[in-house]
Design a protein around this motif. Structure first.
Motif, mmCIF file in Angstrom:
data_model
loop_
_atom_site.group_PDB
_atom_site.id
_atom_site.type_symbol
_atom_site.label_atom_id
_atom_site.label_comp_id
_atom_site.label_asym_id
_atom_site.label_seq_id
_atom_site.Cartn_x
_atom_site.Cartn_y
_atom_site.Cartn_z
ATOM 1 N N GLY A 69 15.237 11.351 5.783
ATOM 2 C CA GLY A 69 14.803 12.519 5.318
ATOM 3 C C GLY A 69 13.748 13.235 4.245
ATOM 4 N N PRO A 70 13.391 13.354 3.133
ATOM 5 C CA PRO A 70 12.262 14.397 2.414
ATOM 6 C C PRO A 70 11.787 12.667 1.445
ATOM 7 C CG PRO A 70 13.872 16.176 2.856
ATOM 8 C CD PRO A 70 14.726 14.899 3.040
ATOM 9 N N ASP A 71 11.130 12.491 2.458
ATOM 10 C CA ASP A 71 10.302 11.630 0.749
ATOM 11 C C ASP A 71 11.197 10.111 0.836
ATOM 12 O OD1 ASP A 71 8.253 12.604 0.520
ATOM 13 O OD2 ASP A 71 8.702 14.289 -1.048
ATOM 14 N N PHE A 72 12.417 10.416 1.700
ATOM 15 C CA PHE A 72 13.192 8.665 1.340
ATOM 16 C C PHE A 72 13.099 7.440 3.242
ATOM 17 C CE2 PHE A 72 16.926 5.715 1.603
ATOM 18 C CZ PHE A 72 16.615 5.448 0.910
ATOM 19 N N HIS A 73 12.536 6.194 2.658
ATOM 20 C CA HIS A 73 12.403 5.352 4.138
ATOM 21 C C HIS A 73 13.271 4.501 3.688
ATOM 22 C CE1 HIS A 73 8.701 8.161 5.506
ATOM 23 N NE2 HIS A 73 9.273 7.908 6.039
ATOM 24 N N THR A 74 13.411 3.253 4.500
ATOM 25 C CA THR A 74 14.036 2.182 4.546
ATOM 26 C C THR A 74 13.340 1.473 5.967
ATOM 27 O OG1 THR A 74 16.083 2.166 6.042
ATOM 28 C CG2 THR A 74 16.676 2.745 3.432
ATOM 29 N N GLY A 75 13.265 0.349 5.948
ATOM 30 C CA GLY A 75 12.371 -0.465 6.623
ATOM 31 C C GLY A 75 12.646 -2.316 6.018
ATOM 32 N N SER A 76 11.428 -2.806 6.466
ATOM 33 C CA SER A 76 11.229 -3.927 6.338
ATOM 34 C C SER A 76 10.002 -4.409 7.209
ATOM 35 C CB SER A 76 12.322 -4.714 7.579
ATOM 36 O OG SER A 76 12.392 -4.946 9.303
ATOM 37 N N ILE A 77 9.674 -5.609 6.814
ATOM 38 C CA ILE A 77 7.787 -6.343 6.909
ATOM 39 C C ILE A 77 8.128 -7.905 6.415
ATOM 40 C CG2 ILE A 77 7.522 -6.739 4.126
ATOM 41 C CD1 ILE A 77 5.096 -5.353 5.040
ATOM 42 N N ASN A 78 7.857 -8.466 7.760
ATOM 43 C CA ASN A 78 7.728 -9.712 7.462
ATOM 44 C C ASN A 78 6.383 -10.149 6.761
ATOM 45 O OD1 ASN A 78 10.203 -10.667 9.070
ATOM 46 N ND2 ASN A 78 8.760 -10.275 10.869
ATOM 47 N N VAL A 79 5.739 -11.578 6.026
ATOM 48 C CA VAL A 79 4.562 -11.505 5.665
ATOM 49 C C VAL A 79 4.897 -13.214 5.953
ATOM 50 C CG1 VAL A 79 5.425 -9.993 3.311
ATOM 51 C CG2 VAL A 79 7.187 -12.295 2.731
ATOM 52 N N GLU A 80 4.115 -13.837 5.297
ATOM 53 C CA GLU A 80 3.354 -15.134 5.711
ATOM 54 C C GLU A 80 3.468 -15.557 4.168
ATOM 55 O OE1 GLU A 80 1.397 -15.608 10.005
ATOM 56 O OE2 GLU A 80 -0.278 -15.003 7.978
ATOM 57 N N ILE A 81 3.919 -16.735 3.483
ATOM 58 C CA ILE A 81 4.090 -17.196 2.111
ATOM 59 C C ILE A 81 3.768 -18.782 2.282
ATOM 60 C CG2 ILE A 81 5.749 -15.837 1.522
ATOM 61 C CD1 ILE A 81 7.891 -17.637 1.038
ATOM 62 N N GLU A 82 3.016 -19.389 1.111
ATOM 63 C CA GLU A 82 2.299 -20.368 1.443
ATOM 64 C C GLU A 82 3.120 -21.210 1.688
ATOM 65 O OE1 GLU A 82 1.001 -20.124 -2.878
ATOM 66 O OE2 GLU A 82 -1.123 -18.753 -1.976
ATOM 67 N N ASP A 83 3.257 -22.156 2.130
ATOM 68 C CA ASP A 83 4.742 -23.311 2.888
ATOM 69 C C ASP A 83 5.239 -24.217 1.586
ATOM 70 O OD1 ASP A 83 3.303 -24.947 2.841
ATOM 71 O OD2 ASP A 83 3.870 -26.280 4.259
ATOM 72 N N SER A 84 3.976 -24.321 0.258
ATOM 73 C CA SER A 84 4.082 -25.153 -0.744
ATOM 74 C C SER A 84 4.959 -24.298 -2.095
ATOM 75 C CB SER A 84 3.017 -25.372 -0.608
ATOM 76 O OG SER A 84 2.125 -24.659 -2.042
ATOM 77 N N ARG A 85 5.745 -23.293 -1.350
ATOM 78 C CA ARG A 85 6.321 -22.643 -2.414
ATOM 79 C C ARG A 85 7.676 -22.403 -2.415
ATOM 80 N NH1 ARG A 85 3.704 -18.853 -5.943
ATOM 81 N NH2 ARG A 85 1.491 -19.338 -6.007
#
Length: 198
Positions: A69-85
């Protein structure tokens, strides 16, 4: 009465055409929403920029957004993170990024992640092989998620392609190139599609 022309009939045709045009426009918008339409490119670029600026994040990929609807989204994103964390360390950082994105864009974003060691010599070699493959293959958009699982002797990677090539062809070639350099490892190539266009 004087011209012998049925004005009711002409008016009826004009009104019918107007109703048909309006119905087409309404139906077209509805079908686009149901089937999905591309999200505003500037918003996609801004969201990715915010995620990339997040502490501990190396890069981000696979952004998917659903319009509710107007001005509302849901979603997902994959991130690469430092494996030391650790996950415990990254959770509050990603939660803060999620909140900032929601406040600015009205997008409720869920994070998936890859823990990668960009200083590992094997990672650098795999990245180089995939880079060369991308330069030769016009249908590859990017590659990411390079994870080396020592316990199960498996190399994982994701390749994002456009819609103009059979995914199996990309998988077979990537498997062949990687297996040649890393014969002792099983190769697991996952294919992603680029839906946001950015």
């Amino acid at each position: 009465m004087f011209t012998k022309i049925s004005l009711d009939g002409v008016a009826g045709v004009i009104i019918s055409l107007f109703i048909l045009k309006t119905a087409y426009e309404v139906l077209s918008d509805t079908v686009k929403k149901i089937l999905g339409e591309r999200v505003d490119g500037e918003m996609v670029r801004d969201i990715k920029a915010m995620v990339r600026e997040t502490e501990g994040v190396i890069n981000c990929f696979d952004l998917l957004l659903n319009d509710y609807g107007p001005d509302f989204h849901t979603g997902s994103i994959n991130v690469e993170i430092e494996d030391s964390r650790s996950i415990g360390e990254m959770y509050p950082i990603l939660h803060e990024a999620q909140t900032k994105i929601y406040k600015r864009f009205n997008v409720l974003l869920v994070f998936g992640f890859y823990a990668v060691d960009i200083d590992d010599e094997r990672y650098i070699k795999i990245s180089g092989i995939l880079k060369e493959y991308k330069e030769r293959e016009a249908h590859i958009i990017n590659y990411h998620g390079i994870v080396i699982d020592e316990k199960n002797m498996t190399i994982f990677c994701d390749i994002t392609i456009d819609f103009d090539i059979e995914p199996g062809l990309i998988i077979d070639k990537a498997n062949r190139y990687l297996k040649k350099e890393f014969p002792q490892y099983k190769i697991h190539v996952n294919i992603d599609m680029e839906f946001t266009g950015e």
